[in-house]
Write an enzyme that holds these catalytic residues in place. Structure first.
Site, PDB file in Angstrom:
ATOM      1  N   HIS A  17     -16.115  -9.429  11.259  1.00  0.00           N
ATOM      2  CA  HIS A  17     -15.801  -8.643  12.501  1.00  0.00           C
ATOM      3  C   HIS A  17     -15.929  -8.913  14.207  1.00  0.00           C
ATOM      4  O   HIS A  17     -14.630  -9.342  14.887  1.00  0.00           O
ATOM      5  CB  HIS A  17     -16.080  -7.630  12.122  1.00  0.00           C
ATOM      6  CG  HIS A  17     -15.337  -6.555  10.276  1.00  0.00           C
ATOM      7  ND1 HIS A  17     -16.895  -6.567   9.846  1.00  0.00           N
ATOM      8  CD2 HIS A  17     -14.463  -6.209   9.798  1.00  0.00           C
ATOM      9  CE1 HIS A  17     -15.850  -6.163   8.752  1.00  0.00           C
ATOM     10  NE2 HIS A  17     -14.435  -6.061   9.028  1.00  0.00           N
ATOM     11  N   LYS A  41     -11.005   4.366   0.004  1.00  0.00           N
ATOM     12  CA  LYS A  41     -12.716   3.827  -0.441  1.00  0.00           C
ATOM     13  C   LYS A  41     -13.279   4.803  -0.524  1.00  0.00           C
ATOM     14  O   LYS A  41     -13.012   5.933   0.822  1.00  0.00           O
ATOM     15  CB  LYS A  41     -12.503   3.000   0.624  1.00  0.00           C
ATOM     16  CG  LYS A  41     -11.600   1.310   0.429  1.00  0.00           C
ATOM     17  CD  LYS A  41     -11.888   0.316   1.841  1.00  0.00           C
ATOM     18  CE  LYS A  41     -11.229  -0.425   1.210  1.00  0.00           C
ATOM     19  NZ  LYS A  41     -11.877  -1.504   2.487  1.00  0.00           N
ATOM     20  N   ARG A  90      -7.892 -13.129   6.401  1.00  0.00           N
ATOM     21  CA  ARG A  90      -8.222 -14.508   6.092  1.00  0.00           C
ATOM     22  C   ARG A  90      -8.191 -14.788   5.334  1.00  0.00           C
ATOM     23  O   ARG A  90      -6.838 -15.947   5.141  1.00  0.00           O
ATOM     24  CB  ARG A  90     -10.254 -13.717   5.150  1.00  0.00           C
ATOM     25  CG  ARG A  90     -10.691 -12.662   6.480  1.00  0.00           C
ATOM     26  CD  ARG A  90     -11.475 -11.987   5.287  1.00  0.00           C
ATOM     27  NE  ARG A  90     -10.678 -10.427   4.805  1.00  0.00           N
ATOM     28  CZ  ARG A  90     -11.018 -10.068   3.961  1.00  0.00           C
ATOM     29  NH1 ARG A  90     -12.890 -10.040   3.360  1.00  0.00           N
ATOM     30  NH2 ARG A  90     -10.203  -8.951   2.890  1.00  0.00           N
ATOM     31  N   SER A 128     -16.776  -6.519   3.600  1.00  0.00           N
ATOM     32  CA  SER A 128     -18.521  -5.821   3.634  1.00  0.00           C
ATOM     33  C   SER A 128     -19.004  -5.384   2.464  1.00  0.00           C
ATOM     34  O   SER A 128     -19.932  -5.372   2.131  1.00  0.00           O
ATOM     35  CB  SER A 128     -17.811  -4.847   3.880  1.00  0.00           C
ATOM     36  OG  SER A 128     -17.266  -4.780   5.322  1.00  0.00           O
TER      37      SER A 128
HETATM   38  N1  COA Z   1     -14.500 -10.503   8.703  1.00  0.00           N
HETATM   39  C1  COA Z   1     -15.004  -9.915   7.565  1.00  0.00           C
HETATM   40  N2  COA Z   1     -14.486  -9.344   6.408  1.00  0.00           N
HETATM   41  C2  COA Z   1     -13.253  -8.203   6.898  1.00  0.00           C
HETATM   42  C3  COA Z   1     -12.309  -9.076   7.972  1.00  0.00           C
HETATM   43  C4  COA Z   1     -13.164 -10.661   9.041  1.00  0.00           C
HETATM   44  N3  COA Z   1     -12.576 -10.142   9.749  1.00  0.00           N
HETATM   45  N4  COA Z   1     -11.181  -8.681   7.844  1.00  0.00           N
HETATM   46  C5  COA Z   1     -11.324  -7.427   6.817  1.00  0.00           C
HETATM   47  N5  COA Z   1     -12.774  -8.021   6.653  1.00  0.00           N
HETATM   48  C6  COA Z   1     -12.590  -7.231   4.433  1.00  0.00           C
HETATM   49  C7  COA Z   1     -13.862  -5.587   5.150  1.00  0.00           C
HETATM   50  O1  COA Z   1     -15.028  -5.656   5.622  1.00  0.00           O
HETATM   51  C8  COA Z   1     -13.437  -4.618   4.257  1.00  0.00           C
HETATM   52  O2  COA Z   1     -14.030  -5.430   3.495  1.00  0.00           O
HETATM   53  P1  COA Z   1     -14.242  -4.322   1.473  1.00  0.00           P
HETATM   54  O3  COA Z   1     -12.683  -4.333   1.074  1.00  0.00           O
HETATM   55  O4  COA Z   1     -14.862  -5.434   0.960  1.00  0.00           O
HETATM   56  O5  COA Z   1     -15.041  -3.348   2.310  1.00  0.00           O
HETATM   57  C9  COA Z   1     -12.066  -5.544   3.626  1.00  0.00           C
HETATM   58  O6  COA Z   1     -12.058  -6.479   4.525  1.00  0.00           O
HETATM   59  C10 COA Z   1     -10.687  -5.120   4.217  1.00  0.00           C
HETATM   60  O7  COA Z   1     -11.081  -4.107   4.988  1.00  0.00           O
HETATM   61  P2  COA Z   1     -10.394  -3.531   6.695  1.00  0.00           P
HETATM   62  O8  COA Z   1      -9.746  -4.384   7.663  1.00  0.00           O
HETATM   63  O9  COA Z   1     -11.445  -2.332   7.198  1.00  0.00           O
HETATM   64  O10 COA Z   1      -9.312  -2.918   6.091  1.00  0.00           O
HETATM   65  P3  COA Z   1      -9.071  -1.277   5.162  1.00  0.00           P
HETATM   66  O11 COA Z   1      -8.022  -1.678   4.014  1.00  0.00           O
HETATM   67  O12 COA Z   1     -10.736  -0.894   4.940  1.00  0.00           O
HETATM   68  O13 COA Z   1      -8.817  -0.017   5.961  1.00  0.00           O
HETATM   69  C11 COA Z   1      -8.202   0.606   7.888  1.00  0.00           C
HETATM   70  C12 COA Z   1      -7.783  -0.368   6.953  1.00  0.00           C
HETATM   71  C13 COA Z   1      -8.879   1.029   7.659  1.00  0.00           C
HETATM   72  C14 COA Z   1      -7.356   0.502   9.372  1.00  0.00           C
HETATM   73  C15 COA Z   1      -6.102   1.706   7.339  1.00  0.00           C
HETATM   74  O14 COA Z   1      -6.607   2.157   6.216  1.00  0.00           O
HETATM   75  C16 COA Z   1      -5.803   3.003   8.689  1.00  0.00           C
HETATM   76  O15 COA Z   1      -5.312   2.624   9.276  1.00  0.00           O
HETATM   77  N6  COA Z   1      -6.299   3.972   8.234  1.00  0.00           N
HETATM   78  C17 COA Z   1      -6.179   5.174   9.293  1.00  0.00           C
HETATM   79  C18 COA Z   1      -5.456   5.704   8.778  1.00  0.00           C
HETATM   80  C19 COA Z   1      -3.039   5.318   8.375  1.00  0.00           C
HETATM   81  O16 COA Z   1      -3.161   5.186   9.703  1.00  0.00           O
HETATM   82  N7  COA Z   1      -3.281   4.821   7.309  1.00  0.00           N
HETATM   83  C20 COA Z   1      -1.635   4.212   6.451  1.00  0.00           C
HETATM   84  C21 COA Z   1      -2.421   2.922   7.207  1.00  0.00           C
HETATM   85  S1  COA Z   1      -0.286   2.372   7.018  1.00  0.00           S
END
Ligand code: COA
Length: 160
Positions: A17, A41, A90, A128
């Site tokens: 990140h 989640k 990724r 993560s």
């Molecule tokens: N390096 C390492 N890991 C990475 C990464 C990077 N560059 N980019 C993503 N990841 C990993 C994260 O660690 C995470 O791992 P995990 O699932 O094992 O914990 C995974 O990829 C995805 O995580 P993230 O990018 O945080 O996405 P998410 O699906 O957890 O969350 C939100 C996405 C929170 C941004 C999204 O749900 C959101 O916008 N929520 C707000 C409510 C909303 O508007 N919803 C409608 C969306 S259409």
């Protein structure tokens, strides 16, 4: 270009990140790292803990702001009048979900766009949940997360 929001679960923030934030800083004047909620989640850390860890990890970057939101990303973005979201890509497996999320956000707020940055190849398979799992089993995590995050993970799993 002015500001962008980098939203995510950040449970916890990793070097992958941080690599995306660093890249975003070379494109945008300001980057708002937003601890958001994916309702599908369940999380290890509270939003407050995540904000604190990200603040510690990005303390050397004055153009980074860290915030939290429990609602829709587009609502936060509209309120702040920030029209761009940054997401890291990724492997190809990220693509479909990211595509759906970007298009949904644009349907909800047509002024919103998403910019995708490719993660450095050494962080390609980092996530993560992998870090949480290694930490839980007492493994070495210093190449995945910065020291403040490592300390908290160790404390959380009783390995300090
Ligand atoms: N390096 C390492 N890991 C990475 C990464 C990077 N560059 N980019 C993503 N990841 C990993 C994260 O660690 C995470 O791992 P995990 O699932 O094992 O914990 C995974 O990829 C995805 O995580 P993230 O990018 O945080 O996405 P998410 O699906 O957890 O969350 C939100 C996405 C929170 C941004 C999204 O749900 C959101 O916008 N929520 C707000 C409510 C909303 O508007 N919803 C409608 C969306 S259409």
């Amino acid at each position: 270009m002015d500001a962008a929001i980098y939203p995510g679960s950040f449970d916890p923030i990793t070097y992958g990140h941080l690599n995306i934030i660093e890249r975003a800083l070379s494109i945008f004047d300001r980057v708002v790292v937003l601890v958001a909620v994916n309702p599908q989640k369940s999380y290890l850390f509270s939003p407050e803990e995540k904000v604190e860890m990200i603040r510690e990890a990005t303390a050397g970057w004055p153009r980074v702001e860290v915030d939290g939101s429990e609602g829709l990303l587009v609502e936060y973005a509209r309120r702040r009048q920030i029209h761009t979201a940054v997401r890291g890509l990724r492997a190809v497996t990220d693509f479909e979900g990211e595509f759906a999320m970007a298009l949904t956000n644009r349907t909800l707020w047509p002024e919103m766009d998403t910019v995708f940055l490719m993660t450095r190849s050494d962080y390609m398979y980092l996530s993560s949940s992998v870090v949480r799992q290694v930490a839980q089993l007492g493994g070495e995590i210093s190449s995945f997360v910065p020291p403040p995050v490592e300390r908290r993970l160790r404390a959380r799993f009783g390995h300090d």
